[in-house]
Design a protein around this motif. Structure first.
Motif, PDB file in Angstrom:
ATOM      1  N   GLU A  61      -1.606  -2.947   0.369  1.00  0.00           N
ATOM      2  CA  GLU A  61      -1.655  -3.194   1.799  1.00  0.00           C
ATOM      3  C   GLU A  61      -2.354  -4.518   2.093  1.00  0.00           C
ATOM      4  O   GLU A  61      -3.204  -4.976   1.326  1.00  0.00           O
ATOM      5  CB  GLU A  61      -2.370  -2.044   2.519  1.00  0.00           C
ATOM      6  N   THR A  62      -2.021  -5.133   3.191  1.00  0.00           N
ATOM      7  CA  THR A  62      -2.592  -6.419   3.579  1.00  0.00           C
ATOM      8  C   THR A  62      -4.109  -6.348   3.639  1.00  0.00           C
ATOM      9  O   THR A  62      -4.677  -5.434   4.249  1.00  0.00           O
ATOM     10  CB  THR A  62      -2.037  -6.850   4.952  1.00  0.00           C
ATOM     11  N   GLY A  63      -4.756  -7.295   2.976  1.00  0.00           N
ATOM     12  CA  GLY A  63      -6.213  -7.366   2.986  1.00  0.00           C
ATOM     13  C   GLY A  63      -6.911  -6.501   1.968  1.00  0.00           C
ATOM     14  O   GLY A  63      -8.141  -6.550   1.849  1.00  0.00           O
ATOM     15  N   GLN A  64      -6.149  -5.710   1.207  1.00  0.00           N
ATOM     16  CA  GLN A  64      -6.735  -4.836   0.188  1.00  0.00           C
ATOM     17  C   GLN A  64      -6.638  -5.493  -1.195  1.00  0.00           C
ATOM     18  O   GLN A  64      -5.930  -6.484  -1.375  1.00  0.00           O
ATOM     19  CB  GLN A  64      -6.037  -3.482   0.192  1.00  0.00           C
ATOM     20  N   ILE A  65      -7.331  -4.926  -2.167  1.00  0.00           N
ATOM     21  CA  ILE A  65      -7.378  -5.489  -3.519  1.00  0.00           C
ATOM     22  C   ILE A  65      -6.456  -4.692  -4.428  1.00  0.00           C
ATOM     23  O   ILE A  65      -6.656  -3.490  -4.614  1.00  0.00           O
ATOM     24  CB  ILE A  65      -8.809  -5.459  -4.078  1.00  0.00           C
ATOM     25  N   PRO A  66      -5.447  -5.319  -5.006  1.00  0.00           N
ATOM     26  CA  PRO A  66      -4.513  -4.585  -5.881  1.00  0.00           C
ATOM     27  C   PRO A  66      -5.228  -3.922  -7.058  1.00  0.00           C
ATOM     28  O   PRO A  66      -6.084  -4.524  -7.708  1.00  0.00           O
ATOM     29  CB  PRO A  66      -3.557  -5.677  -6.372  1.00  0.00           C
ATOM     30  N   VAL A  95       3.767   1.771   1.822  1.00  0.00           N
ATOM     31  CA  VAL A  95       3.233   3.080   2.143  1.00  0.00           C
ATOM     32  C   VAL A  95       2.884   3.120   3.621  1.00  0.00           C
ATOM     33  O   VAL A  95       2.096   2.316   4.109  1.00  0.00           O
ATOM     34  CB  VAL A  95       1.962   3.361   1.304  1.00  0.00           C
ATOM     35  N   LEU A  96       3.513   4.023   4.346  1.00  0.00           N
ATOM     36  CA  LEU A  96       3.257   4.160   5.774  1.00  0.00           C
ATOM     37  C   LEU A  96       2.252   5.283   5.998  1.00  0.00           C
ATOM     38  O   LEU A  96       2.482   6.419   5.625  1.00  0.00           O
ATOM     39  CB  LEU A  96       4.562   4.486   6.508  1.00  0.00           C
ATOM     40  N   THR A  97       1.133   4.927   6.577  1.00  0.00           N
ATOM     41  CA  THR A  97       0.107   5.923   6.853  1.00  0.00           C
ATOM     42  C   THR A  97       0.064   6.164   8.346  1.00  0.00           C
ATOM     43  O   THR A  97      -0.219   5.251   9.116  1.00  0.00           O
ATOM     44  CB  THR A  97      -1.273   5.439   6.367  1.00  0.00           C
ATOM     45  N   VAL A  98       0.381   7.392   8.766  1.00  0.00           N
ATOM     46  CA  VAL A  98       0.458   7.720  10.188  1.00  0.00           C
ATOM     47  C   VAL A  98      -0.642   8.712  10.536  1.00  0.00           C
ATOM     48  O   VAL A  98      -0.774   9.740   9.896  1.00  0.00           O
ATOM     49  CB  VAL A  98       1.830   8.345  10.523  1.00  0.00           C
ATOM     50  N   ALA A  99      -1.438   8.397  11.530  1.00  0.00           N
ATOM     51  CA  ALA A  99      -2.503   9.305  11.959  1.00  0.00           C
ATOM     52  C   ALA A  99      -2.292   9.637  13.428  1.00  0.00           C
ATOM     53  O   ALA A  99      -2.210   8.749  14.267  1.00  0.00           O
ATOM     54  CB  ALA A  99      -3.865   8.654  11.765  1.00  0.00           C
TER      55      ALA A  99
END
Length: 455
Positions: A54-59, A435-439
């Motif tokens: 995800e954008t801004g995260q560390i692989p 990955v779509l995370t929906v809350a």
């Protein structure tokens, strides 16, 4: 409901505001496509917990449990190998390269507190990628060189001054566990050396495999008469004590290493080791009382497995599938156990209205546990039963089609710093699945109540 370790993840739970149970994954053990479809579901479930793409995260980063990144990626490497589904290949390559450090899986952000076993698992993931021709990344470290980098840094830590040899559990004196030598650290080094020996046909690796095995057998860790594998021993007492907790991965890592050595040498001593370790592994961790479905028997019955321990079954089932190929005489012993376990695991994936998987496969229903680790282990066992489609094949070597480039000095100051020199092949176009995370904010109150009141 059982509240999982580390809290709940909204991407997994967005459909679970009330305690309903979905239909279990439906597999027909004789129908390859049904197994592939189930594995697709569990693999997707494991990636719902991954943030590194995800954008801004560390692989590849799991700040509180760095080694688990290797378990996730190894699971997805197996998944690709057995199903030909490339959905997650880009994320796997990105994460494994990002965490590679100086070609040795000692990345600066984690190297101050990781242990020999943590590093060893990443080396095994890279070695597996090399053996099955998982595409090397253009201009990056080759998978084989990464395995060699782990090997080189670990043998440099071989501790002959205490107990006549062996790896310590931890790397640095300030770490709890530094005064111990344990089976998983030494067993992973043995396994890695055996696999490198077979792949490269280099005596340096086979000599080290024998050295680690002989030391383990001379210590309380590995009994080559009864084939008991203990968990640990204390340096302070001269490595005479025995922490005899029975964990499946300790058996599995010595077993698969012995299988590689036998496949390479055809020496009876290694066949004896394979048979002895396999017999105890199957009898202990695939109990007849659980219909031959695998169980981490030390923690599952009392529901006290932690994140690490939930992953052990998945690691071992993946290794057992390779043992069945490497040592064909074991095939008919192993496959029925894997098949029973896959059926149990699939039946456990009936939680949260989204096929969330549980821990205790032998219950053949969801047991209320939720986590990335459950999804990984289910994916491992579902993938492993597809080894029946690979019968007659096996892990590759440099002389039987393996294409990953070698760097014997990897991980050392004299190792190659030009990653492009290690490139063996280029990757094709790969599309990673986002990955779509929906809350749903409206479920907040209901879900919080659900977490703490249970069902």
């Amino acid at each position: 409901m059982r509240v999982p370790r580390g809290g709940l993840h909204w991407g997994v739970l967005f459909l679970s505001g009330i305690a309903r149970v979905a239909q279990a994954l439906d597999i027909d053990i004789s129908d390859t496509q049904s197994i592939k479809d189930a594995a697709s579901q569990t693999a997707h479930g494991s990636m719902l917990w991954y943030k590194g793409n995800e954008t801004g995260q560390i692989p590849g980063a799991f700040p509180d449990k760095w080694w688990e990144g290797s378990a996730l990626f190894l699971s997805l490497i197996y998944y690709w190998y057995y199903t030909d589904d490339t959905t997650y290949n880009a994320e796997v390559s990105q994460g494994m390269e990002w965490q590679a450090g100086n070609g040795d899986y000692m990345p600066a952000n984690y190297s101050s507190y990781l242990g020999n076993d943590d590093q060893g698992f990443w080396g095994i993931a890279a070695m597996t990628a090399a053996e099955i021709n998982f595409p090397d990344s253009d201009g990056q470290y080759s998978w084989l060189s990464l395995a060699q980098g782990v090997f080189n840094t670990q043998v440099a830590r071989w501790d002959s001054a205490d107990c006549g040899g062996g790896l310590r559990w931890q790397i640095f004196p300030y770490q709890a566990g530094y005064a111990m030598k344990n089976s998983i650290s030494n067993g992973l080094l043995f396994q890695l050396a055996a696999r490198l020996a077979r792949y490269t046909n280099n005596d340096t690796y086979s000599d080290w495999a024998e050295k680690v095995w002989d030391w383990s057998a001379s210590s309380p860790l590995l009994n080559n008469n009864t084939w008991n594998v203990a968990d640990s021993t204390d340096i302070e007492g001269g490595c005479k004590s025995q922490g005899n907790n029975q964990w499946s991965y300790n058996y599995g890592t010595y077993l698969i290493g012995a299988a590689y050595m036998y496949n390479m040498t055809e020496k009876q001593t290694w066949k004896t080791a394979v048979d002895g370790l396999l017999n105890v592994t199957l009898n202990t961790f695939f109990p007849s009382s659980f219909n031959n479905i695998m169980s981490e028997v030390l923690c599952e019955p009392n529901e006290v497995c932690n994140d690490n321990e939930i992953l052990f079954k998945g690691l071992v089932t993946g290794w057992l599938a390779f043992v069945a190929i490497l040592v064909p005489s074991t095939y008919d012993q192993i496959i029925p156990k894997l098949q029973a376990s896959a059926q149990g695991a699939a039946a456990s994936c009936s939680g949260m209205n989204n096929n969330t998987c549980g821990v205790r496969w032998h219950e053949s229903k969801w047991d209320g546990w939720v986590g990335m680790e459950e999804q990984i282990s289910a994916t491992d066992v579902l993938s492993s039963v597809l080894v029946t489609e690979k019968k007659g094949a096996g892990p590759l070597t440099s002389s039987t089609g393996g294409t990953s480039a070698s760097d014997p000095n990897a991980g050392s100051s004299s190792g190659s710093s030009d990653k492009s020199k290690l490139k063996a092949i280029t990757t094709g176009d790969k599309t990673g699945a986002g990955v779509l995370t929906v809350a749903f904010v409206g479920l907040w109150g209901a879900l919080i109540a659900f977490m703490f009141t249970g069902a």
